[in-house]
Design a protein around this motif. Structure first.
Motif, PDB file in Angstrom:
ATOM      1  N   TYR A 183       0.990  -1.328  -0.062  1.00  0.00           N
ATOM      2  CA  TYR A 183       0.029   0.201   0.056  1.00  0.00           C
ATOM      3  C   TYR A 183       0.958   1.356   0.004  1.00  0.00           C
ATOM      4  O   TYR A 183       0.750   2.302  -0.895  1.00  0.00           O
ATOM      5  CB  TYR A 183      -0.964  -0.100   1.184  1.00  0.00           C
ATOM      6  CG  TYR A 183      -1.755   1.309   1.295  1.00  0.00           C
ATOM      7  CD1 TYR A 183      -2.967   1.281   0.632  1.00  0.00           C
ATOM      8  CD2 TYR A 183      -1.316   2.179   2.287  1.00  0.00           C
ATOM      9  CE1 TYR A 183      -3.658   2.629   0.863  1.00  0.00           C
ATOM     10  CE2 TYR A 183      -2.028   3.423   2.561  1.00  0.00           C
ATOM     11  CZ  TYR A 183      -3.229   3.590   2.021  1.00  0.00           C
ATOM     12  OH  TYR A 183      -4.003   4.740   2.271  1.00  0.00           O
ATOM     13  N   GLN A 222       1.996   4.461  -3.142  1.00  0.00           N
ATOM     14  CA  GLN A 222       1.706   5.875  -3.046  1.00  0.00           C
ATOM     15  C   GLN A 222       2.875   6.597  -3.637  1.00  0.00           C
ATOM     16  O   GLN A 222       4.067   6.517  -3.685  1.00  0.00           O
ATOM     17  CB  GLN A 222       1.899   6.342  -1.501  1.00  0.00           C
ATOM     18  CG  GLN A 222       1.723   7.848  -1.226  1.00  0.00           C
ATOM     19  CD  GLN A 222       1.512   8.172   0.159  1.00  0.00           C
ATOM     20  OE1 GLN A 222       0.943   7.338   1.007  1.00  0.00           O
ATOM     21  NE2 GLN A 222       2.367   9.045   0.641  1.00  0.00           N
ATOM     22  N   THR A 267       0.917   4.458  -8.269  1.00  0.00           N
ATOM     23  CA  THR A 267      -0.150   4.242  -8.669  1.00  0.00           C
ATOM     24  C   THR A 267      -1.381   4.819  -7.814  1.00  0.00           C
ATOM     25  O   THR A 267      -2.679   4.916  -8.167  1.00  0.00           O
ATOM     26  CB  THR A 267      -0.683   2.698  -8.794  1.00  0.00           C
ATOM     27  OG1 THR A 267      -0.616   1.800  -7.634  1.00  0.00           O
ATOM     28  CG2 THR A 267       0.548   2.022  -9.658  1.00  0.00           C
ATOM     29  N   ARG A 268      -1.101   5.332  -6.963  1.00  0.00           N
ATOM     30  CA  ARG A 268      -1.736   6.062  -5.741  1.00  0.00           C
ATOM     31  C   ARG A 268      -1.377   7.275  -5.393  1.00  0.00           C
ATOM     32  O   ARG A 268      -0.225   7.657  -5.499  1.00  0.00           O
ATOM     33  CB  ARG A 268      -1.930   5.200  -4.425  1.00  0.00           C
ATOM     34  CG  ARG A 268      -3.056   5.711  -3.683  1.00  0.00           C
ATOM     35  CD  ARG A 268      -3.459   4.579  -2.377  1.00  0.00           C
ATOM     36  NE  ARG A 268      -2.179   4.440  -1.639  1.00  0.00           N
ATOM     37  CZ  ARG A 268      -1.680   5.199  -0.690  1.00  0.00           C
ATOM     38  NH1 ARG A 268      -2.375   6.157  -0.460  1.00  0.00           N
ATOM     39  NH2 ARG A 268      -0.372   4.575  -0.090  1.00  0.00           N
TER      40      ARG A 268
END
Length: 220
Positions: free
Chosen positions: A50, A54, A57-58
C-alpha cells in the motif's frame, strides 16, 4: 490490522530487534537524547504494498523505495524527534545513528543511495556488543508526548522475578489485572497480543511490570 494503520508496538518485533531497540534507546538516554520516539515497528506486506503504491499508482508523495522491507520481517523500526524540534531533525537523528553504529545496528542514514535517517534495523543473528547490557527498564516512547526513560531498580531491594511466569495465586488479582490490560487494549494504548499472552499464561512478571509502567506513562 488495516493497511492504513501504523503499528508502533515494540513487542511486535522479533525478540532480537526488541532488545536492540531497547539498547539503542538506553544508550541515547545516557547521551542525553530523550526526545525521540517510535513511529513504526512491524509492517504487514499488505501495508508495505500500500505504501509502495503511494506516489506511483496512488496519489501522494513517495514514502518507500522497496516492496521488500525488514519492517515486514519484524526486524526494523522507524523513529522521529519530538517538538519543538523538526520531526526528522538531522542533527538528532545523526547522533542516534552514530550510537546505533557502535551497537552494530544498521542505520538508514549510512546508506549511500536513498538515505533513510529515521530507519534502523538488525539482522536475525545480531548480538549485543561486548561491554553493553540493559541496565534496567527502558521506556521506549511511541508518541511525542513521552520521554525516553531508564528505570533502574535498587539492587538491595530488587526481587528476583525476571523471566518467571506471572502467577498471582489470587483469582481476584488475576481478574483485576486482566481487566486493566483489557481496558488499555480497548483504549488503543497497547496491542491485543499482550492480553492474549496474559490470558494464555505466558506473561512473565518482569514483562507485566514493564507493561504496567508503559500504560501509566501513555495515559499521562
Amino acid at each position: 490490522m488495516s493497511v492504513t494503520t501504523t503499528c508502533r508496538d515494540l513487542v511486535e518485533l522479533l525478540p532480537v530487534a526488541q532488545t536492540a531497540c531497547r539498547l539503542l534507546f538506553q544508550e541515547c538516554y545516557r547521551e542525553g537524547i530523550k526526545d525521540i520516539f517510535i513511529t513504526e515497528t512491524y509492517r504487514s506486506q499488505a501495508r508495505q504494498n500500500y505504501l509502495y503504491a503511494q506516489g506511483r499508482t496512488r496519489p501522494g508523495k513517495i514514502v518507500t523505495w522497496t516492496l521488500k522491507s525488514n519492517h515486514t520481517s519484524r526486524l526494523a523500526w522507524d523513529i522521529a524527534v519530538a517538538p519543538p524540534k523538526p520531526l526528522y531533525d538531522v542533527d538528532i537523528l545523526t547522533k542516534v545513528g552514530a550510537i546505533a553504529r557502535k551497537l552494530g545496528i544498521t542505520w538508514g542514514g549510512d546508506w549511500v543511495r536513498r538515505i533513510d535517517r529515521p530507519y534502523f534495523e538488525v539482522k536475525r543473528n545480531w548480538k549485543m556488543p561486548r561491554g553493553y547490557k540493559l541496565e534496567g527498564q527502558v521506556i521506549v516512547p511511541s508518541n511525542s508526548k513521552l520521554k525516553v526513560q531508564l528505570i533502574v531498580k535498587d539492587k538491595k531491594q530488587e526481587v528476583k522475578v525476571a523471566n518467571t511466569i506471572w502467577n498471582p495465586g489470587s483469582p481476584a488479582m488475576r481478574t483485576e489485572t486482566e481487566n486493566f490490560i483489557a481496558k488499555a487494549v480497548k483504549d488503543g494504548i497497547i496491542q491485543a497480543s499482550h492480553l492474549k499472552d496474559l490470558q494464555s499464561g505466558t506473561m512473565t512478571t518482569d514483562r507485566l511490570i514493564g507493561l504496567y509502567i508503559t500504560i501509566q506513562e501513555r495515559r499521562k
